[in-house]
Design a protein around this motif. Structure first.
Motif, PDB file in Angstrom:
ATOM      1  N   VAL A 280       0.841  -1.192   0.000  1.00  0.00           N
ATOM      2  CA  VAL A 280       0.000   0.000   0.000  1.00  0.00           C
ATOM      3  C   VAL A 280       0.880   1.247   0.000  1.00  0.00           C
ATOM      4  N   GLY A 281       0.509   2.249  -0.802  1.00  0.00           N
ATOM      5  CA  GLY A 281       1.195   3.536  -0.807  1.00  0.00           C
ATOM      6  C   GLY A 281       0.371   4.560  -1.564  1.00  0.00           C
ATOM      7  N   ASP A 282       0.634   5.853  -1.328  1.00  0.00           N
ATOM      8  CA  ASP A 282      -0.060   6.915  -2.053  1.00  0.00           C
ATOM      9  C   ASP A 282       0.826   7.337  -3.223  1.00  0.00           C
ATOM     10  N   PHE A 283       0.706   6.621  -4.329  1.00  0.00           N
ATOM     11  CA  PHE A 283       1.642   6.783  -5.441  1.00  0.00           C
ATOM     12  C   PHE A 283       1.353   8.011  -6.301  1.00  0.00           C
ATOM     13  N   ASP A 284       0.138   8.547  -6.210  1.00  0.00           N
ATOM     14  CA  ASP A 284      -0.188   9.766  -6.955  1.00  0.00           C
ATOM     15  C   ASP A 284      -0.382  10.963  -6.026  1.00  0.00           C
TER      16      ASP A 284
ATOM     17  N   ASP B   1      -3.177   3.799  -2.275  1.00  0.00           N
ATOM     18  CA  ASP B   1      -3.462   2.906  -3.390  1.00  0.00           C
ATOM     19  C   ASP B   1      -2.942   1.506  -3.053  1.00  0.00           C
ATOM     20  N   ILE B   2      -3.397   0.515  -3.818  1.00  0.00           N
ATOM     21  CA  ILE B   2      -3.007  -0.872  -3.571  1.00  0.00           C
ATOM     22  C   ILE B   2      -2.161  -1.374  -4.739  1.00  0.00           C
TER      23      ILE B   2
ATOM     24  N   ALA C 105       7.490  -3.221  -1.866  1.00  0.00           N
ATOM     25  CA  ALA C 105       7.640  -2.332  -0.718  1.00  0.00           C
ATOM     26  C   ALA C 105       7.494  -0.900  -1.182  1.00  0.00           C
ATOM     27  N   ALA C 106       6.686  -0.129  -0.476  1.00  0.00           N
ATOM     28  CA  ALA C 106       6.486   1.274  -0.805  1.00  0.00           C
ATOM     29  C   ALA C 106       7.366   2.150   0.071  1.00  0.00           C
ATOM     30  N   GLY C 107       7.800   3.282  -0.482  1.00  0.00           N
ATOM     31  CA  GLY C 107       8.582   4.259   0.264  1.00  0.00           C
ATOM     32  C   GLY C 107       8.860   5.455  -0.621  1.00  0.00           C
ATOM     33  N   ASP C 108       9.202   6.580  -0.024  1.00  0.00           N
ATOM     34  CA  ASP C 108       9.536   7.781  -0.799  1.00  0.00           C
ATOM     35  C   ASP C 108      11.059   7.844  -0.925  1.00  0.00           C
ATOM     36  N   PHE C 109      11.577   7.198  -1.959  1.00  0.00           N
ATOM     37  CA  PHE C 109      13.018   7.018  -2.084  1.00  0.00           C
ATOM     38  C   PHE C 109      13.729   8.244  -2.649  1.00  0.00           C
ATOM     39  N   ASN C 110      12.988   9.155  -3.277  1.00  0.00           N
ATOM     40  CA  ASN C 110      13.615  10.374  -3.800  1.00  0.00           C
ATOM     41  C   ASN C 110      13.106  11.643  -3.104  1.00  0.00           C
ATOM     42  N   HIS C 111      12.334  11.481  -2.044  1.00  0.00           N
ATOM     43  CA  HIS C 111      11.919  12.586  -1.166  1.00  0.00           C
ATOM     44  C   HIS C 111      11.199  13.693  -1.938  1.00  0.00           C
ATOM     45  N   ASP C 112      10.272  13.270  -2.824  1.00  0.00           N
ATOM     46  CA  ASP C 112       9.507  14.277  -3.575  1.00  0.00           C
ATOM     47  C   ASP C 112       8.054  14.350  -3.119  1.00  0.00           C
TER      48      ASP C 112
ATOM     49  N   LEU D 101      -1.009 -10.440   2.844  1.00  0.00           N
ATOM     50  CA  LEU D 101      -1.814  -9.502   3.633  1.00  0.00           C
ATOM     51  C   LEU D 101      -1.166  -8.119   3.630  1.00  0.00           C
ATOM     52  N   ALA D 102      -2.007  -7.079   3.677  1.00  0.00           N
ATOM     53  CA  ALA D 102      -1.526  -5.707   3.864  1.00  0.00           C
ATOM     54  C   ALA D 102      -2.626  -4.902   4.533  1.00  0.00           C
TER      55      ALA D 102
END
Length: 513
Positions: free
Chosen positions: A101-105, A111-112, A163-170, A493-494
């Motif tokens: 899960v992450g907020d990709f937009d 989002d899933i 795995a979700a994460g903000d890898f470029n800090h944008d 699961l998530a």
């Protein structure tokens, strides 16, 4: 053959999965409810579910919750591939093999992401279900070929881990995708970057510009993934498990390795650190240990810095093979460090138990320390007649100021002969909105009445008195998909953070028993 509601399910596919909504003119980003009483929802992967006559195409089941009541068996919603942008359900796609899960937009709605590593003869793919600001959803598929056509390899199993994460800090969540069989099982991790809407682009994960990080030969690099900002520089760091990496004196030996890749990313990695079990100071890298087969991050000592737990399911204890173990690596305030590290063993040390094959972290007693959940899916219970073979086991070890402790530890085992592989997947989340995290355990080998291995989830709600009684959901209780043999509900699961009951209710008329 799984009927999936027959012709009626086709209506659901066309009416929900194919929705496309323009991002233009939607106005300000609405906030996610955050009143400490809004529960999370649960995403359940069912990768061996048949879609119509298509075997093992896979689905996911999203179970919504109500405040103080928890996950409701009558408010679940089934998603699959349906053609077009979503990809077509095909045999052995294994859609739902893993979920994240992450907020990709970056629209204020999580989002899933769904792994489908069997897509296109195991080249693999992912799907993303975007929850849109004005209501509605958009589902798209991203294949390995679309990400890097010149490097796309058959059999890579792209989408085996996420795995979700903000890898470029944008400010946009990004997604790391594991392909452990890439390049003759060297493995690779693909990092896809999130983005906002632009002209003719609704926003979300971009196929172009992905970073591709190769692993050592035969290591299955990318079999497990996790993320956290270990050095507190504002960039999430990526943890990649390579459980078949060869370390130690005798090669090949599959002792395993974990590589921490430090952000910022974007075409190159500026810093990395490789961990082996010997390098943790707790345990020795040995043949077949599979150090790095599972990963989870959390703040286990409450110091405000992220720590790392590493599953070692092939660890031997004494003369007993593959009993399994978990290493915990703590943060010294600057980064992960050897000092204070721990190794934990669980259960009765029987051969093939494989403790640490699944991990989760959550604060179940609301004391400010993350607690560690360890799945031992192949544990046998020999104290009952007949013996429960591979019934499984789940342990919860609690966090404290000095780190994970066995004091007050809780163990959950199979309740009856229907259970098999309890703890194959585990996840924590506040699913009833009472500020205590709750525990959901996947039991993909669970056999309900009249079925074999149709699967189940077992829910234990956290409260100020500990954990509540187990609540078991099979597909017999849930809406949308009929239970059939070897569906393996609970395989992945998530937790989906709060903010979705109103969106889900838009589709309730389309969900049929």
């Amino acid at each position: 053959m799984n009927k999936l509601i027959g012709a009626a399910f086709g209506f659901l596919l066309a009416g929900v999965f194919g929705v496309g909504v323009s991002a233009a003119g939607l106005g300000a980003i609405p906030p996610i409810p955050n009143d400490n009483h809004t529960p999370a929802s649960l995403v359940v992967g069912v990768p061996f579910e048949d879609v119509g006559s298509i075997s093992n195409a896979g689905v996911i089941d999203v179970i919504a919750a109500e405040p103080m009541l928890g996950l409701m068996d009558y408010t679940n919603y089934v998603y699959a591939q349906s053609g077009g942008d979503t990809g077509q359900s095909q045999q052995d796609d294994l859609y739902g093999h893993t979920v994240a899960v992450g907020d990709f937009d970056h629209n204020g709605r999580y989002d899933i992401a769904i792994g489908a590593p069997g897509e296109d003869n195991s080249s693999g793919a992912i799907n993303v279900i975007y929850f849109l600001r004005g209501g509605g959803i958009r589902q798209v598929q991203i294949t390995q070929t679309a990400v890097a056509v010149e490097l796309s390899l058959p059999g890579a199993a792209f989408g085996s881990s996420l795995a979700a994460g903000d890898f470029n800090h944008d400010g946009f969540d990004d997604l790391a995708v594991g392909a452990p069989f890439y390049d003759q099982q060297a493995g690779a991790a693909f990092v896809l970057y999130g983005s906002g809407p632009a002209r003719n682009w609704p926003g979300g994960l971009m196929e172009g510009g992905a970073d591709i990080i190769d692993g050592p030969a035969n290591s299955q690099f990318g079999a497990a993934l996790a993320s956290a900002d270990f050095d507190d520089d504002g960039y999430d760091d990526l943890v990649v498990g390579a459980p078949h990496a060869n370390t130690g004196q005798f090669l090949p030996n599959y002792s395993g390795m974990v590589r921490v890749l430090y952000g910022p990313f974007g075409g190159f990695i500026t810093r990395r650190h490789d961990w082996t079990q010997s390098g943790t100071g707790q345990g020795v890298s040995e043949a077949g240990d599979e150090f790095g087969a599972a990963l989870i991050t959390g703040d286990f000592n409450g110091d405000g810095h992220s720590d790392l737990a590493v599953g070692v399911p092939g660890e031997d204890r004494g003369g007993t093979a593959d009993t399994g173990a978990v290493n915990v690596i703590y943060n010294d305030g600057d980064d992960l460090a050897v000092a204070g590290g721990q190794v934990w063993f669980f259960g009765a040390d029987r051969q093939g138990d494989r403790s640490g094959q699944a991990l989760a972290a959550g604060d179940f007693n609301a004391d400010g320390y993350d607690d560690l959940v360890v799945g031992t899916p192949y544990e046998d219970d020999l104290n009952v007649i007949p013996a429960l073979v591979d019934g499984g086991r789940v342990d919860v070890y609690f966090g404290a100021s000095h780190g994970i402790t066995q004091q007050g530890a809780v163990t959950f085992g199979p309740a009856n002969e229907h259970f098999r592989y309890l703890g194959y997947a585990v996840v924590a989340g506040d699913f009833d909105g009472n500020e205590f995290d709750d525990l959901v355990m996947g039991v993909p080998g669970f056999s309900s009445s009249g079925h074999t291995a149709d699967g189940a989830i077992a829910i234990r709600y956290g409260n100020d008195a500990g954990f509540g009684d187990a609540i078991i959901y099979t597909q017999n209780e849930l809406w949308g998909v009929a239970a059939e043999d070897h569906d393996d509900l609970g395989y992945a699961l998530a937790a989906l953070p709060p903010g979705y009951p109103t969106e889900f209710s838009l589709y309730a008329p389309m969900i049929l028993r």
